[in-house]
Design an enzyme around this catalytic site. Structure first.
Site, mmCIF file in Angstrom:
data_model
loop_
_atom_site.group_PDB
_atom_site.id
_atom_site.type_symbol
_atom_site.label_atom_id
_atom_site.label_comp_id
_atom_site.label_asym_id
_atom_site.label_seq_id
_atom_site.Cartn_x
_atom_site.Cartn_y
_atom_site.Cartn_z
ATOM 1 N N CYS A 2 -3.377 -35.957 -9.661
ATOM 2 C CA CYS A 2 -4.841 -36.211 -9.641
ATOM 3 C C CYS A 2 -5.561 -35.296 -10.633
ATOM 4 O O CYS A 2 -6.776 -35.374 -10.791
ATOM 5 C CB CYS A 2 -5.385 -35.969 -8.222
ATOM 6 S SG CYS A 2 -5.665 -34.218 -7.835
ATOM 7 N N ASN A 35 7.165 2.122 11.974
ATOM 8 C CA ASN A 35 6.549 2.114 10.654
ATOM 9 C C ASN A 35 6.780 3.443 9.961
ATOM 10 O O ASN A 35 6.659 4.494 10.591
ATOM 11 C CB ASN A 35 5.036 1.840 10.768
ATOM 12 C CG ASN A 35 4.473 1.300 9.471
ATOM 13 O OD1 ASN A 35 4.847 0.215 9.035
ATOM 14 N ND2 ASN A 35 3.598 2.074 8.842
ATOM 15 N N CYS A 44 -1.357 -31.411 -10.438
ATOM 16 C CA CYS A 44 -1.105 -32.579 -9.583
ATOM 17 C C CYS A 44 -1.364 -33.851 -10.400
ATOM 18 O O CYS A 44 -2.038 -33.812 -11.427
ATOM 19 C CB CYS A 44 -2.074 -32.522 -8.393
ATOM 20 S SG CYS A 44 -2.082 -33.961 -7.346
ATOM 21 N N HIS A 63 -0.307 -15.469 7.020
ATOM 22 C CA HIS A 63 -0.824 -15.532 5.649
ATOM 23 C C HIS A 63 -0.128 -16.595 4.814
ATOM 24 O O HIS A 63 -0.229 -16.593 3.584
ATOM 25 C CB HIS A 63 -0.718 -14.155 4.974
ATOM 26 C CG HIS A 63 -1.623 -13.140 5.620
ATOM 27 N ND1 HIS A 63 -1.470 -11.786 5.447
ATOM 28 C CD2 HIS A 63 -2.680 -13.291 6.449
ATOM 29 C CE1 HIS A 63 -2.411 -11.144 6.137
ATOM 30 N NE2 HIS A 63 -3.152 -12.035 6.764
ATOM 31 N N ARG A 67 0.798 -1.234 0.000
ATOM 32 C CA ARG A 67 0.000 0.000 0.000
ATOM 33 C C ARG A 67 0.832 1.287 0.000
ATOM 34 O O ARG A 67 0.263 2.359 0.034
ATOM 35 C CB ARG A 67 -0.957 -0.017 1.213
ATOM 36 C CG ARG A 67 -1.986 -1.146 1.088
ATOM 37 C CD ARG A 67 -2.868 -1.311 2.314
ATOM 38 N NE ARG A 67 -3.775 -2.445 2.095
ATOM 39 C CZ ARG A 67 -3.447 -3.713 2.334
ATOM 40 N NH1 ARG A 67 -2.235 -4.005 2.799
ATOM 41 N NH2 ARG A 67 -4.283 -4.703 2.082
HETATM 42 N N1 APR Z 1 10.523 0.531 7.324
HETATM 43 C C1 APR Z 1 9.395 0.769 8.045
HETATM 44 N N2 APR Z 1 8.167 0.768 7.506
HETATM 45 C C2 APR Z 1 8.075 0.515 6.182
HETATM 46 C C3 APR Z 1 9.199 0.268 5.360
HETATM 47 C C4 APR Z 1 10.470 0.289 5.991
HETATM 48 N N3 APR Z 1 11.591 0.069 5.311
HETATM 49 N N4 APR Z 1 8.765 0.057 4.083
HETATM 50 C C5 APR Z 1 7.430 0.187 4.105
HETATM 51 N N5 APR Z 1 7.009 0.458 5.355
HETATM 52 C C6 APR Z 1 5.641 0.589 5.839
HETATM 53 C C7 APR Z 1 4.729 1.363 4.905
HETATM 54 O O1 APR Z 1 4.721 2.737 5.271
HETATM 55 C C8 APR Z 1 3.372 0.699 5.177
HETATM 56 O O2 APR Z 1 2.654 1.389 6.197
HETATM 57 O O3 APR Z 1 5.127 -0.723 5.894
HETATM 58 C C9 APR Z 1 3.717 -0.689 5.704
HETATM 59 C C10 APR Z 1 3.342 -1.790 4.736
HETATM 60 O O4 APR Z 1 1.943 -1.812 4.683
HETATM 61 P P1 APR Z 1 1.217 -2.690 3.553
HETATM 62 O O5 APR Z 1 1.850 -2.420 2.243
HETATM 63 O O6 APR Z 1 -0.259 -2.467 3.741
HETATM 64 O O7 APR Z 1 1.589 -4.181 3.941
HETATM 65 P P2 APR Z 1 0.951 -5.059 5.105
HETATM 66 O O8 APR Z 1 0.544 -4.210 6.254
HETATM 67 O O9 APR Z 1 1.891 -6.166 5.364
HETATM 68 O O10 APR Z 1 -0.362 -5.659 4.380
HETATM 69 C C11 APR Z 1 -1.078 -6.627 5.126
HETATM 70 O O11 APR Z 1 -2.423 -7.040 3.177
HETATM 71 O O12 APR Z 1 -2.914 -7.622 1.012
HETATM 72 C C12 APR Z 1 -2.671 -8.084 2.258
HETATM 73 O O13 APR Z 1 -1.970 -10.272 2.591
HETATM 74 C C13 APR Z 1 -1.484 -9.000 2.285
HETATM 75 O O14 APR Z 1 -0.128 -9.517 4.191
HETATM 76 C C14 APR Z 1 -0.642 -8.457 3.408
HETATM 77 C C15 APR Z 1 -1.650 -7.631 4.192
#
Ligand code: APR
Length: 238
Positions: free
Chosen positions: A152, A213, A150, A121, A36
Site C-alpha cells: 500500500c 538484579n 508495504c 513491549h 542502562r
Molecule cells: N543478571 C542480573 N541482572 C542483570 C544482568 C544479569 N546478567 N545484566 C544486567 N542486569 C541488570 C542491570 O543491572 C540493570 O539494572 O538488569 C537491569 C537492566 O535494566 P535496563 O537496562 O534499564 O533494562 P530494562 O529494565 O529492561 O529497561 C526497561 O526500558 O527503554 C526501555 O523498552 C525498553 O524494555 C526496556 C525498558
C-alpha cells in the site's frame, strides 16, 4: 549456595504459582546489551540519544535513521537463550511457573520453550505496515537494506512499543491478573525504571517477592528477598 538463593529455591519448590517479571538483564548473558548498565545501549554515543530514536515521533520523521539504529543495535545475529530463559521454560513445564511477563523484544523466552509469555513491549520478530497494519515476515525489516515498504506504500515497522506509544491493554490486563494472583513473584534483570511496566509489580499481594538484579532498583525496599547476582548464575542453582 548463597542462603538467599537457597530460600528462593525453597519458595519455588513449595509453589505451583510462580510468576516471572523480567527485563533486558535477562538477555545480557545471551550477548544482548541492556539499556542502562554502564555499557548499555543508552550510554552509547549516537547522533541522537537512543531513547529518542526509539520513539514514535522519531520513527515517523526519520525512518531511515531509525532503521540504521534498529538493524545495528536491536538485531543481533545468532543469539541463543541462556540458563535463565531455559530454567524458566523448565519451571513452566514442571507446572510451577504460570507466566513470563517480559519487557524484552528479543523472543528468547519463546526460543527457550516458554509458552505463556506476555511481551509488554512487543517483539522485533513481528512486523506490520504502519499505514494499513498488514502483517509482514520480519526478515526484510531486520535483515534488509533501505526502508521496507508495504504494497500500500506504507512503511513496515516492528511490532514493538516505541516511546510515546501505548502498551497493548489486553496484555497489561493479563499481566496484572497473573501478578495479582501470584504466590511467588520473581523480578529479574530489570532496573524498574520504565512505566507503566515497572508499576505493574505493585499489584502483587503476596509476601514472596524476590528481586534478582545485578544493581539496586527503586523497588529493593519492597522485595522480600534480594539477590544482587547474575540471573543466569542464580537460575542455574534453583
Ligand atoms: N543478571 C542480573 N541482572 C542483570 C544482568 C544479569 N546478567 N545484566 C544486567 N542486569 C541488570 C542491570 O543491572 C540493570 O539494572 O538488569 C537491569 C537492566 O535494566 P535496563 O537496562 O534499564 O533494562 P530494562 O529494565 O529492561 O529497561 C526497561 O526500558 O527503554 C526501555 O523498552 C525498553 O524494555 C526496556 C525498558
Amino acid at each position: 549456595m548463597n542462603e538467599n538463593i537457597l530460600k528462593l529455591k525453597e519458595w519455588i519448590a513449595n509453589s505451583d504459582n510462580v510468576v516471572f517479571f523480567g527485563g533486558a538483564g535477562v538477555s545480557t548473558e545471551s550477548g544482548i546489551p541492556d539499556f542502562r548498565s554502564v555499557d548499555g545501549l543508552y550510554n552509547q554515543k549516537w547522533k541522537y540519544p537512543p531513547e529518542t530514536i526509539l520513539s514514535h515521533s522519531f520513527f515517523e520523521r526519520y525512518p531511515e535513521e531509525y532503521y540504521r539504529f534498529h538493524r545495528e543495535k536491536l538485531v543481533i545475529d545468532g543469539v541463543q537463550p541462556n540458563r535463565a530463559h531455559l530454567r524458566l521454560a523448565e519451571l513452566e513445564r514442571e507446572g510451577k511457573l504460570r507466566a513470563v511477563i517480559t519487557q524484552n523484544i528479543d523472543g528468547l523466552h519463546q526460543a527457550a520453550g516458554s509458552k505463556n509469555v506476555l511481551e509488554l513491549h512487543g517483539s522485533i520478530l513481528r512486523a506490520y505496515c504502519s499505514r494499513c497494519r498488514r502483517p509482514y515476515p520480519q526478515e526484510e525489516m531486520n535483515k534488509g537494506t533501505g526502508l521496507p515498504r508495504c504494497s500500500c506504500g506504507g512503511i513496515i515497522r516492528p511490532d514493538i512499543v516505541l516511546y510515546e506509544e501505548p502498551l497493548d491493554q489486553d496484555i497489561v490486563s493479563s499481566a496484572v491478573h497473573y501478578i495479582r494472583n501470584a504466590d511467588v513473584l520473581i523480578i529479574g534483570g530489570t532496573s524498574l525504571n520504565v512505566y507503566p511496566a515497572a508499576g505493574l509489580i505493585n499489584y502483587y499481594r503476596g509476601n514472596k517477592l524476590a528481586l534478582v538484579n545485578l544493581s539496586e532498583t527503586p523497588y529493593d525496599h519492597y522485595a522480600d528477598l534480594i539477590i544482587h547476582e547474575k540471573i543466569g548464575e542464580v537460575f542455574s542453582q534453583i
